[in-house]
Write an enzyme that holds these catalytic residues in place. Structure first.
Site, PDB file in Angstrom:
ATOM      1  N   LYS A 112       0.819  -1.211   0.000  1.00 51.92           N
ATOM      2  CA  LYS A 112       0.000   0.000   0.000  1.00 51.92           C
ATOM      3  C   LYS A 112       0.847   1.253   0.000  1.00 51.92           C
ATOM      4  O   LYS A 112       0.455   2.268  -0.577  1.00 51.92           O
ATOM      5  CB  LYS A 112      -0.974   0.008   1.185  1.00 51.92           C
ATOM      6  CG  LYS A 112      -2.179  -0.882   0.944  1.00 51.92           C
ATOM      7  CD  LYS A 112      -3.404  -0.357   1.659  1.00 51.92           C
ATOM      8  CE  LYS A 112      -4.636  -1.164   1.321  1.00 51.92           C
ATOM      9  NZ  LYS A 112      -5.781  -0.857   2.156  1.00 51.92           N
ATOM     10  N   LYS A 149      -4.540 -10.250  -7.023  1.00 52.16           N
ATOM     11  CA  LYS A 149      -5.753 -10.466  -6.222  1.00 52.16           C
ATOM     12  C   LYS A 149      -6.895  -9.593  -6.748  1.00 52.16           C
ATOM     13  O   LYS A 149      -6.664  -8.455  -7.137  1.00 52.16           O
ATOM     14  CB  LYS A 149      -5.415 -10.071  -4.777  1.00 52.16           C
ATOM     15  CG  LYS A 149      -6.456 -10.396  -3.757  1.00 52.16           C
ATOM     16  CD  LYS A 149      -6.062  -9.825  -2.403  1.00 52.16           C
ATOM     17  CE  LYS A 149      -6.351  -8.351  -2.330  1.00 52.16           C
ATOM     18  NZ  LYS A 149      -6.285  -7.761  -0.974  1.00 52.16           N
ATOM     19  N   LYS A 196     -11.229  -4.202  -4.989  1.00 51.44           N
ATOM     20  CA  LYS A 196     -12.154  -3.119  -5.356  1.00 51.44           C
ATOM     21  C   LYS A 196     -11.401  -1.858  -5.763  1.00 51.44           C
ATOM     22  O   LYS A 196     -11.958  -0.977  -6.393  1.00 51.44           O
ATOM     23  CB  LYS A 196     -13.143  -2.818  -4.231  1.00 51.44           C
ATOM     24  CG  LYS A 196     -12.540  -2.565  -2.860  1.00 51.44           C
ATOM     25  CD  LYS A 196     -13.652  -2.334  -1.843  1.00 51.44           C
ATOM     26  CE  LYS A 196     -13.181  -2.408  -0.412  1.00 51.44           C
ATOM     27  NZ  LYS A 196     -13.106  -3.696   0.211  1.00 51.44           N
TER      28      LYS A 196
HETATM   29  P1  TYM Z   1     -10.917  -6.069   3.471  1.00 48.43           P
HETATM   30  O1  TYM Z   1     -11.961  -5.043   3.734  1.00 48.43           O
HETATM   31  O2  TYM Z   1      -9.851  -5.754   2.470  1.00 48.43           O
HETATM   32  O3  TYM Z   1     -11.589  -7.414   3.006  1.00 48.43           O
HETATM   33  C1  TYM Z   1     -12.627  -8.051   3.753  1.00 48.43           C
HETATM   34  C2  TYM Z   1     -12.433  -9.550   3.706  1.00 48.43           C
HETATM   35  O4  TYM Z   1     -12.415 -10.006   2.351  1.00 48.43           O
HETATM   36  C3  TYM Z   1     -11.261 -10.807   2.134  1.00 48.43           C
HETATM   37  N1  TYM Z   1     -10.817 -10.621   0.727  1.00 48.43           N
HETATM   38  C4  TYM Z   1     -10.648 -11.598  -0.156  1.00 48.43           C
HETATM   39  N2  TYM Z   1     -10.826 -12.934  -0.050  1.00 48.43           N
HETATM   40  C5  TYM Z   1     -10.576 -13.673  -1.158  1.00 48.43           C
HETATM   41  N3  TYM Z   1     -10.180 -13.153  -2.347  1.00 48.43           N
HETATM   42  C6  TYM Z   1      -9.987 -11.827  -2.503  1.00 48.43           C
HETATM   43  N4  TYM Z   1      -9.608 -11.326  -3.668  1.00 48.43           N
HETATM   44  C7  TYM Z   1     -10.234 -10.984  -1.361  1.00 48.43           C
HETATM   45  N5  TYM Z   1     -10.160  -9.650  -1.161  1.00 48.43           N
HETATM   46  C8  TYM Z   1     -10.512  -9.439   0.136  1.00 48.43           C
HETATM   47  C9  TYM Z   1     -10.233 -10.284   3.114  1.00 48.43           C
HETATM   48  O5  TYM Z   1      -9.245 -11.250   3.380  1.00 48.43           O
HETATM   49  C10 TYM Z   1     -11.092  -9.977   4.310  1.00 48.43           C
HETATM   50  O6  TYM Z   1     -11.293 -11.128   5.097  1.00 48.43           O
HETATM   51  N6  TYM Z   1      -7.994  -5.518   7.440  1.00 48.43           N
HETATM   52  C11 TYM Z   1      -9.213  -6.121   6.955  1.00 48.43           C
HETATM   53  C12 TYM Z   1     -10.458  -5.633   7.688  1.00 48.43           C
HETATM   54  C13 TYM Z   1     -10.395  -5.804   9.157  1.00 48.43           C
HETATM   55  C14 TYM Z   1     -10.473  -7.033   9.865  1.00 48.43           C
HETATM   56  C15 TYM Z   1     -10.422  -6.674  11.250  1.00 48.43           C
HETATM   57  C16 TYM Z   1     -10.603  -8.368   9.468  1.00 48.43           C
HETATM   58  C17 TYM Z   1     -10.295  -4.809  10.073  1.00 48.43           C
HETATM   59  N7  TYM Z   1     -10.303  -5.335  11.324  1.00 48.43           N
HETATM   60  C18 TYM Z   1     -10.497  -7.652  12.244  1.00 48.43           C
HETATM   61  C19 TYM Z   1     -10.664  -9.331  10.483  1.00 48.43           C
HETATM   62  C20 TYM Z   1     -10.610  -8.977  11.839  1.00 48.43           C
HETATM   63  C21 TYM Z   1      -9.374  -5.752   5.507  1.00 48.43           C
HETATM   64  O7  TYM Z   1      -8.836  -4.791   5.024  1.00 48.43           O
HETATM   65  O8  TYM Z   1     -10.255  -6.525   4.836  1.00 48.43           O
END
Ligand code: TYM
Length: 338
Positions: A119, A201, A204
């Site tokens: 990032k 990956k 969005k």
């Molecule tokens: P975020 O918002 O990027 O994504 C949410 C969830 O979606 C999963 N994900 C994917 N899984 C499979 N293939 C993909 N291409 C893909 N893109 C995203 C992510 O692994 C995630 O599970 N840091 C986290 C949000 C967060 C969080 C937490 C998660 C904040 N606090 C506490 C768990 C526990 C994030 O940015 O996810």
């Protein structure tokens, strides 16, 4: 039986950022499993809006995305009567515990986080301290609810490991304050790849909209994106090395239909990629249809969403406060002058 404490029901927690409209990757890698696990465990699920501002947000769009992602959590099937569903910024304990934990986290540990490296390269003009300490806030999210299990996609594995390290370190100094969480990463769908560049990956924030399926894309848009998905020149529906595009489509189809890769290979024996892409598109359309329909109904009822968010934040805050005050007491913050 007398003197025997009944086994505690396992707790799960997970969050999703509101930095945009979630994708099929978010759905298959995480959201779908949240809903399945929520039937069995005590669940807490949040829109991680605090995390979203590590990247600059337009305020009006940001508010709208937070509302949309909150509605989505209910649209996937989470029942606010059974699980705690809330918006992270409405529960102040997250930011409070994050500060405490940041004093138990080493600079070197944070520097090794691959997501920070990625990032900070893609947002070179805004490498802010929040981006750097992001995993500490995530650790606070998890540890406040004493979560046993955290359902996430594969890209969050490293952040889960650091949450475990921080919790173990804190417990090592002060005794049993935090439950050590385990990641729950699904066998299928943990890393859905871009349809335009299957070595990357699905995300969005991809500037190329052909690379991702937004959860709210209309059926004709979904079909069009699958039809233009990058594959290879073999015209053979089979899992294989160097067949990233086809491997990804097989993975997506498998998640949506429950078929194994072998069954899919068998069913598409002798058929071309055109037929296969259309079948994957159709399966995804059917998978997302009920979510989109429920979402549209929910978005039309702002008062209901507001009510659920308020109650969710109250319950979450109550749970979170128990852990926060325990941690603060252990550290030695003065609670009351006697
Ligand atoms: P975020 O918002 O990027 O994504 C949410 C969830 O979606 C999963 N994900 C994917 N899984 C499979 N293939 C993909 N291409 C893909 N893109 C995203 C992510 O692994 C995630 O599970 N840091 C986290 C949000 C967060 C969080 C937490 C998660 C904040 N606090 C506490 C768990 C526990 C994030 O940015 O996810």
């Amino acid at each position: 039986m007398e003197n025997q404490t009944p086994e505690r029901k396992k707790k799960i927690l997970s969050c999703i950022q509101s930095s945009g409209i979630p994708t099929l990757g978010n759905y298959l890698g995480a959201l779908k499993n949240w809903n399945l696990l929520a039937q069995e465990f005590d669940g807490a699920f949040a829109v991680a809006d605090l995390h979203a501002i590590t990247v600059r947000q337009n305020p009006a769009e940001f508010r709208q995305h937070t509302k949309e992602v909150f509605a989505l959590l209910l649209a996937i099937g989470l029942d606010p009567e059974k699980s705690v569903v809330f918006i992270q910024s409405q529960v102040p304990q997250h930011a409070q515990l994050a500060w405490v934990l940041s004093c138990y986290t080493q600079f070197g540990e944070m520097s090794r986080m691959t997501q920070f490296k990625d990032k900070s390269a893609s947002h070179a003009d805004n490498v802010n301290v929040g981006l750097f300490t992001y995993p500490v806030l995530m650790a606070a999210d998890i540890l406040l609810y004493q979560a046993d299990l955290v359902p996430v996609g594969a890209d969050q594995k490293q952040h889960l490991e650091i949450a475990r390290d921080i919790a173990s370190r804190f417990n090592g100094i002060y005794g049993n304050v935090f439950t050590i969480p385990d990641a729950y990463i699904p066998k299928q769908g943990a890393r859905i790849m871009s349809l335009a560049d299957p070595t990357k990956k699905m995300s969005k924030s991809d500037p190329n909209p052909k690379g991702y399926i937004s959860i709210f894309d209309k059926p004709d848009v979904i079909m069009k994106k699958f039809k233009s998905a990058v594959t290879d020149s073999e015209a053979h529906v089979a899992v294989g090395e160097g067949k990233d595009g086809v491997n990804n489509l097989i993975g997506i189809y498998s998640c949506c239909t429950g078929l194994t890769a072998e069954q899919i290979e068998h069913d598409f024996e002798g058929k071309g990629y055109g037929d296969f892409k259309a079948a994957v598109g159709e399966a995804v359309i059917e998978q997302l249809r009920p979510v989109r329909e429920k979402y549209e109904l929910l978005m039309a009822d702002g008062a209901y969403l507001n009510d659920v968010a308020k109650k969710g934040a109250q319950t979450a805050s109550h749970i979170a406060e128990r852990t926060l005050s325990k941690a603060m007491k252990k550290v030695g913050f003065l609670q009351e002058i006697k």
